[in-house]
Design a protein around this motif. Structure first.
Motif, short mmCIF file in Angstrom:
data_model
loop_
_atom_site.label_atom_id
_atom_site.label_comp_id
_atom_site.label_asym_id
_atom_site.label_seq_id
_atom_site.Cartn_x
_atom_site.Cartn_y
_atom_site.Cartn_z
N LEU A 49 63.44 6.45 -58.29
CA LEU A 49 64.32 5.57 -57.52
C LEU A 49 65.53 5.14 -58.34
CD1 LEU A 49 61.66 3.40 -55.67
CD2 LEU A 49 63.02 5.28 -54.74
N ASP A 50 65.34 5.00 -59.63
CA ASP A 50 66.48 4.69 -60.51
C ASP A 50 67.47 5.84 -60.49
OD1 ASP A 50 67.92 3.23 -62.63
OD2 ASP A 50 67.23 4.85 -63.93
N ALA A 51 66.97 7.06 -60.50
CA ALA A 51 67.86 8.23 -60.45
C ALA A 51 68.65 8.24 -59.15
CB ALA A 51 67.04 9.51 -60.59
N ILE A 52 68.00 7.93 -58.04
CA ILE A 52 68.70 7.90 -56.76
C ILE A 52 69.74 6.80 -56.74
CG2 ILE A 52 68.41 7.47 -54.28
CD1 ILE A 52 65.63 8.80 -54.54
N THR A 53 69.37 5.63 -57.22
CA THR A 53 70.30 4.50 -57.26
C THR A 53 71.54 4.82 -58.07
OG1 THR A 53 68.49 2.90 -57.01
CG2 THR A 53 70.56 2.09 -57.95
N ARG A 54 71.36 5.49 -59.19
CA ARG A 54 72.48 5.80 -60.07
C ARG A 54 73.29 6.99 -59.56
NH1 ARG A 54 69.43 6.40 -65.66
NH2 ARG A 54 71.50 7.07 -66.36
N ALA A 55 72.62 7.94 -58.92
CA ALA A 55 73.33 9.14 -58.46
C ALA A 55 74.17 8.90 -57.23
CB ALA A 55 72.32 10.26 -58.19
N ARG A 56 73.64 8.09 -56.30
CA ARG A 56 74.30 7.98 -55.00
C ARG A 56 75.78 7.61 -55.08
NH1 ARG A 56 74.21 10.52 -50.65
NH2 ARG A 56 76.27 10.82 -51.56
N PRO A 57 76.18 6.57 -55.82
CA PRO A 57 77.61 6.22 -55.83
C PRO A 57 78.49 7.23 -56.57
CG PRO A 57 76.40 4.80 -57.32
CD PRO A 57 75.38 5.58 -56.56
N ARG A 58 77.88 8.11 -57.35
CA ARG A 58 78.65 9.09 -58.11
C ARG A 58 78.89 10.38 -57.32
NH1 ARG A 58 75.21 8.96 -63.82
NH2 ARG A 58 75.17 6.68 -64.07
N LEU A 59 78.22 10.52 -56.20
CA LEU A 59 78.28 11.77 -55.45
C LEU A 59 79.23 11.66 -54.27
CD1 LEU A 59 74.46 12.56 -55.28
CD2 LEU A 59 76.15 13.69 -56.75
N PRO A 60 79.81 12.79 -53.85
CA PRO A 60 80.60 12.78 -52.61
C PRO A 60 79.76 12.29 -51.44
CG PRO A 60 80.86 14.86 -53.79
CD PRO A 60 79.76 14.13 -54.48
N ARG A 61 80.40 11.66 -50.49
CA ARG A 61 79.68 11.14 -49.32
C ARG A 61 78.98 12.25 -48.55
NH1 ARG A 61 84.46 8.33 -49.18
NH2 ARG A 61 85.32 9.74 -47.60
N SER A 62 79.52 13.47 -48.65
CA SER A 62 78.95 14.58 -47.89
C SER A 62 77.61 15.06 -48.45
CB SER A 62 79.93 15.75 -47.87
OG SER A 62 80.22 16.19 -49.18
N VAL A 63 77.28 14.67 -49.68
CA VAL A 63 76.01 15.09 -50.28
C VAL A 63 74.86 14.29 -49.67
CG1 VAL A 63 74.65 15.17 -52.41
CG2 VAL A 63 77.07 15.83 -52.43
N LEU A 64 73.84 14.99 -49.20
CA LEU A 64 72.63 14.35 -48.70
C LEU A 64 71.67 14.15 -49.86
CD1 LEU A 64 71.94 16.44 -45.45
CD2 LEU A 64 73.24 14.32 -45.67
N LEU A 65 71.25 12.90 -50.08
CA LEU A 65 70.34 12.60 -51.19
C LEU A 65 69.19 11.77 -50.64
CD1 LEU A 65 69.77 12.74 -54.25
CD2 LEU A 65 71.04 10.58 -54.47
N GLY A 66 67.98 12.31 -50.76
CA GLY A 66 66.82 11.62 -50.23
C GLY A 66 65.71 11.46 -51.24
N ALA A 67 64.66 10.79 -50.83
CA ALA A 67 63.47 10.58 -51.66
C ALA A 67 62.31 11.36 -51.06
CB ALA A 67 63.13 9.10 -51.74
N GLY A 68 61.57 12.04 -51.92
CA GLY A 68 60.45 12.84 -51.46
C GLY A 68 59.11 12.32 -51.94
N THR A 69 58.05 12.89 -51.39
CA THR A 69 56.67 12.50 -51.69
C THR A 69 56.47 11.01 -51.45
OG1 THR A 69 56.87 14.11 -53.51
CG2 THR A 69 54.75 13.05 -53.24
N VAL A 70 56.98 10.54 -50.31
CA VAL A 70 56.88 9.12 -49.95
C VAL A 70 55.53 8.93 -49.24
CG1 VAL A 70 57.87 7.27 -48.57
CG2 VAL A 70 59.36 8.85 -49.82
N LEU A 71 54.66 8.17 -49.87
CA LEU A 71 53.31 8.00 -49.35
C LEU A 71 53.09 6.65 -48.67
CD1 LEU A 71 51.30 9.48 -52.37
CD2 LEU A 71 52.07 10.66 -50.30
N THR A 72 53.62 5.58 -49.25
CA THR A 72 53.30 4.24 -48.78
C THR A 72 54.50 3.60 -48.08
OG1 THR A 72 54.02 3.10 -50.78
CG2 THR A 72 51.77 3.99 -50.76
N ALA A 73 54.22 2.54 -47.33
CA ALA A 73 55.29 1.78 -46.69
C ALA A 73 56.20 1.17 -47.73
CB ALA A 73 54.68 0.70 -45.80
N GLY A 74 55.62 0.69 -48.84
CA GLY A 74 56.42 0.11 -49.90
C GLY A 74 57.38 1.13 -50.51
N GLN A 75 56.92 2.36 -50.68
CA GLN A 75 57.79 3.40 -51.22
C GLN A 75 58.92 3.72 -50.25
OE1 GLN A 75 54.90 6.49 -51.97
NE2 GLN A 75 54.82 6.02 -54.16
#
Length: 223
Positions: A49-75
């Motif tokens: 999640l830290d990687a996603i948080t840091r990557a998202r603002p650095r990437l073009p808006r057109s890049v799709l960035l998601g989280a995988g292997t999401v098991l729980t509601a908290g995740q």
């Protein structure tokens, strides 16, 4: 619905599993520079999640960035808070239910017709057929016979050599993990990233060089 539309055009979803946030960030940069602009960072990666948080603002808006292997509601909640544009699950998890309830685009894992229908009934934008490699493209084609409108993303054991067959069988896109990442998720060497870029280019060429070039150009415009 935009995730489905974009995946249908881009054809490739890169699945990143790495030793930590820094390694994941290196892989994200390499893949986007190579022209792969739909990426999933698996939560099996330490500090994903830290990687996603840091990557998202650095990437073009057109890049799709998601989280995988999401098991729980908290995740699912944490992934959304980190800036993930979509979540991917291995099955009908509590994380899948929370994402769907909260309006986060969902790629829900399934294998059987009953599971595919359940995922779509839940509100999934697309269904991740996993493990697709265990059954091959023919299974995907047979699955689509009674479910011709189901948006299926084939994941598991797919590489540049086999990806075209899954697309020909009716997959809207393919998800590619370890055959694409290789050692780049654990090695910090420049050579590992160069090798990753080369595999990305081979994969994009396999699924359609014209589409890949257009996506890469659009990503560059958004920088």
């Amino acid at each position: 619905m935009y995730v489905l539309e974009e995946l249908s055009q881009r054809k490739v979803l890169a699945i990143i599993r790495a030793d930590g946030a820094e390694a994941a960030l290196r892989c994200i940069r390499t893949l986007v520079d190579a022209g792969i602009t739909a990426l999933e960072v698996s939560l099996t990666t330490p500090d994903a999640l830290d990687a996603i948080t840091r990557a998202r603002p650095r990437l073009p808006r057109s890049v799709l960035l998601g989280a995988g292997t999401v098991l729980t509601a908290g995740q699912a909640d944490a992934a959304s808070a980190a800036g993930a544009g979509f979540v991917v699950t291995p099955g009908l998890t509590q994380g899948a239910r929370r994402a769907a309830a909260g309006g986060t685009p969902l790629l829900c894992g399934a294998l059987t017709p009953t599971e595919v229908i359940s995922a779509l009934d839940l509100g999934a934008s697309a269904v991740k057929v996993f493990p697709a490699g265990l059954h091959g493209p023919r299974y995907l084609r047979e699955l689509r016979a009674p479910l011709p409108e189901a948006p299926l993303v084939a994941v598991g054991g797919i590489d540049a050599a086999t990806a075209p067959a899954y697309l020909a069988a009716g997959a809207v896109a393919v998800g590619v993990g370890s055959p694409l990442l290789g050692g780049a998720g654990s090695s910090g060497t420049r050579q590992a990233q160069d090798d990753l870029a080369a595999r990305a280019a081979t994969l994009l060429e396999a699924v359609g060089p014209r589409r890949a070039a257009a996506d890469h150009h659009r990503g560059a415009e958004g920088r």
